[in-house]
Design an enzyme around this catalytic site. Sequence first.
Site, PDB file in Angstrom:
ATOM      1  N   LYS A 158       0.844  -1.200   0.000  1.00 14.72           N
ATOM      2  CA  LYS A 158       0.000   0.000   0.000  1.00 14.72           C
ATOM      3  C   LYS A 158       0.874   1.242   0.000  1.00 14.72           C
ATOM      4  O   LYS A 158       1.615   1.498   0.944  1.00 14.72           O
ATOM      5  CB  LYS A 158      -0.916  -0.001   1.233  1.00 14.72           C
ATOM      6  CG  LYS A 158      -1.655   1.318   1.482  1.00 14.72           C
ATOM      7  CD  LYS A 158      -2.456   1.286   2.786  1.00 14.72           C
ATOM      8  CE  LYS A 158      -2.924   2.701   3.171  1.00 14.72           C
ATOM      9  NZ  LYS A 158      -3.606   2.733   4.481  1.00 14.72           N
ATOM     10  N   ASP A 180      -2.139  10.427   3.838  1.00 12.37           N
ATOM     11  CA  ASP A 180      -3.555  10.118   4.016  1.00 12.37           C
ATOM     12  C   ASP A 180      -4.206  11.195   4.862  1.00 12.37           C
ATOM     13  O   ASP A 180      -4.104  11.193   6.081  1.00 12.37           O
ATOM     14  CB  ASP A 180      -3.708   8.740   4.682  1.00 12.37           C
ATOM     15  CG  ASP A 180      -5.162   8.327   4.800  1.00 12.37           C
ATOM     16  OD1 ASP A 180      -6.015   8.988   4.168  1.00 12.37           O
ATOM     17  OD2 ASP A 180      -5.439   7.341   5.510  1.00 12.37           O
ATOM     18  N   LYS A 219      -9.346  13.339   8.562  1.00 12.53           N
ATOM     19  CA  LYS A 219      -8.842  12.955   9.882  1.00 12.53           C
ATOM     20  C   LYS A 219      -8.674  14.195  10.758  1.00 12.53           C
ATOM     21  O   LYS A 219      -8.480  15.302  10.246  1.00 12.53           O
ATOM     22  CB  LYS A 219      -7.455  12.303   9.744  1.00 12.53           C
ATOM     23  CG  LYS A 219      -7.431  10.926   9.112  1.00 12.53           C
ATOM     24  CD  LYS A 219      -5.982  10.482   8.928  1.00 12.53           C
ATOM     25  CE  LYS A 219      -5.882   9.157   8.204  1.00 12.53           C
ATOM     26  NZ  LYS A 219      -6.302   7.986   8.990  1.00 12.53           N
ATOM     27  N   ASP A 273       1.974   6.313   5.713  1.00 12.72           N
ATOM     28  CA  ASP A 273       0.934   5.444   5.165  1.00 12.72           C
ATOM     29  C   ASP A 273       1.392   4.742   3.878  1.00 12.72           C
ATOM     30  O   ASP A 273       0.646   3.984   3.268  1.00 12.72           O
ATOM     31  CB  ASP A 273      -0.368   6.228   4.925  1.00 12.72           C
ATOM     32  CG  ASP A 273      -1.603   5.392   5.235  1.00 12.72           C
ATOM     33  OD1 ASP A 273      -1.459   4.341   5.888  1.00 12.72           O
ATOM     34  OD2 ASP A 273      -2.709   5.775   4.808  1.00 12.72           O
ATOM     35  N   ASP A 311     -11.762   7.472   4.222  1.00 11.21           N
ATOM     36  CA  ASP A 311     -10.504   7.199   4.942  1.00 11.21           C
ATOM     37  C   ASP A 311     -10.146   5.708   4.895  1.00 11.21           C
ATOM     38  O   ASP A 311      -9.061   5.318   5.302  1.00 11.21           O
ATOM     39  CB  ASP A 311     -10.623   7.688   6.389  1.00 11.21           C
ATOM     40  CG  ASP A 311      -9.266   7.825   7.065  1.00 11.21           C
ATOM     41  OD1 ASP A 311      -8.239   7.665   6.378  1.00 11.21           O
ATOM     42  OD2 ASP A 311      -9.240   8.083   8.283  1.00 11.21           O
ATOM     43  N   GLU A 346      -9.206   4.080   2.388  1.00 11.57           N
ATOM     44  CA  GLU A 346      -8.766   4.178   0.995  1.00 11.57           C
ATOM     45  C   GLU A 346      -7.721   3.124   0.635  1.00 11.57           C
ATOM     46  O   GLU A 346      -7.591   2.766  -0.538  1.00 11.57           O
ATOM     47  CB  GLU A 346      -8.201   5.581   0.727  1.00 11.57           C
ATOM     48  CG  GLU A 346      -6.733   5.787   1.154  1.00 11.57           C
ATOM     49  CD  GLU A 346      -6.501   5.662   2.649  1.00 11.57           C
ATOM     50  OE1 GLU A 346      -7.468   5.885   3.408  1.00 11.57           O
ATOM     51  OE2 GLU A 346      -5.386   5.318   3.070  1.00 11.57           O
ATOM     52  N   ARG A 353      -7.497  -0.092   1.203  1.00 11.37           N
ATOM     53  CA  ARG A 353      -8.077  -1.313   0.625  1.00 11.37           C
ATOM     54  C   ARG A 353      -8.621  -1.045  -0.776  1.00 11.37           C
ATOM     55  O   ARG A 353      -8.625  -1.929  -1.620  1.00 11.37           O
ATOM     56  CB  ARG A 353      -9.171  -1.845   1.555  1.00 11.37           C
ATOM     57  CG  ARG A 353     -10.338  -0.922   1.714  1.00 11.37           C
ATOM     58  CD  ARG A 353     -11.196  -1.216   2.939  1.00 11.37           C
ATOM     59  NE  ARG A 353     -10.547  -0.835   4.189  1.00 11.37           N
ATOM     60  CZ  ARG A 353     -11.111  -0.962   5.370  1.00 11.37           C
ATOM     61  NH1 ARG A 353     -12.321  -1.500   5.476  1.00 11.37           N
ATOM     62  NH2 ARG A 353     -10.486  -0.593   6.460  1.00 11.37           N
TER      63      ARG A 353
HETATM   64 ZN   LIG Z   1      -7.077   6.223   5.458  1.00  9.83          ZN
END
Ligand SMILES: [Zn+2]
Length: 466
Positions: free
Chosen positions: A238, A243, A250, A261, A320, A322, A324
Amino acid sequence: MTVSRSRSPPVTVITDKKSFRKAIPILASDRARLPKLLAKLTPVQRRWTETAGFEGAANTHTIVPDEQGGAAMVLAGVRDADDVWALANLPLKLPAGRYELGKGPLTIPADNAAFSWALGSYKFAKYRKSGRVPAELQVEDSTKVVLALQCAEAQRLVRDLVNTPTEDMGPEHLANAAREQARQFGGKYREWVGEQLLAENFPAIHAVGRAAAPDRQPRLIEITWGNPKNPKLAVVGKGVCFDTGGLDIKGAEGMRLMKKDMGGAAHALALARLIMQRKLPIRLHMLIPAVENNISSNSYRPGDVIKTRAGHHIEIHNTDAEGRVVLCDALAYAVEQKPKTIIDFATLTGAARVALGPELPALFCNDDKLAARFEKAALTLEDPMWRMPLWRNYRRFFDSDIADFTNSGRGGFAGAITAALFLDYFVPSEVSWAHFDVYSWNDVSRPGRPLGGEMQGLRAVLASIS
Ligand SMILES: [Zn+2]
């Protein structure tokens, strides 16, 4: 072999015998064996050890003088002979100079000595002078030492990538790192950027990343390497370079560390590097969906329905979740190449941290034998992980009124499991698949493991597939 990288201070493990010179011996002991060690010292040296308060506790040390006041030896407290972090405390604490393993009551294997020394020398020094030079260790070369130093180098790479702030580690920077690595080891590099993602049917990656600035467009990064006749292994990471949470933004605290991330991508790059460097009999297919989950007038929205590469329609319940979403297109593409095994790494959920804390990556696996190999290696190599269940009854949390399923479980229960179950939709059961939900970060500094980016579970994975 002398390993050095430009960004951090050089790894100061010397294995080339021609470069060996007079060195100060390091004698390792635990508390119980210390009297045996002291018995071999002169009365003055024994007295000095007492004065210095050295009792053999792990991660403590003292320099024992000779009669002229020079350094005769280093006494190093070590947990036990199997401690992979045995000498990690020393490179930045001992005076600069050359050291080697001496004959103490505990015998530290050369590979653990090299590994712990290499990582004990690590400091992220891209944005400030790194201060003192680490001390050097000379150890005799061996197959195991080479492996240990390659693993340490991979770990330093993950740390450098994760520690680098997003401004200097966007999708394009990740792509450059992958391209350079492919070039170095003879892999084939390919990427799909921005609109190309739509043209080539990677719509989910595009949807998440499309709100980023024009020079930070979403992309899919690919490295293929190895004899096509070898068993196919897909390694997926990933690469969410930052993010914000998207429109489901967030809070400040939750966003503060989001440069990390892309930790899964860093793991994928590091594993690909080790596979190519060690010339494993594998057909490697590495994929990194690299995006910034940012906010703009063209952001994907809560309630939007996205068609994925695999053909499922997913309703965005939360922008959020995102990771996956970008992973599902990469997984679908990996599956099209008919791999034997897929391993993915992702900083996927806070729920995995709630369940297991920062030190234990959560392992989800549809193949009990593969999982057992990982868990065994994790114990042996002190590279811990913990297996969690792919409890498919929880698929009901993804029920959508208008699409095939949603992207995040309702109700907030079992968040790490439901994230893994979302990915599970995209991997057919005949493919062995392991998913690592990693934190990729040290919350506190421990010897050899300073606060900041971290590689987790990867040495165990490498041992299991080698
Ligand atoms: Zn996220």
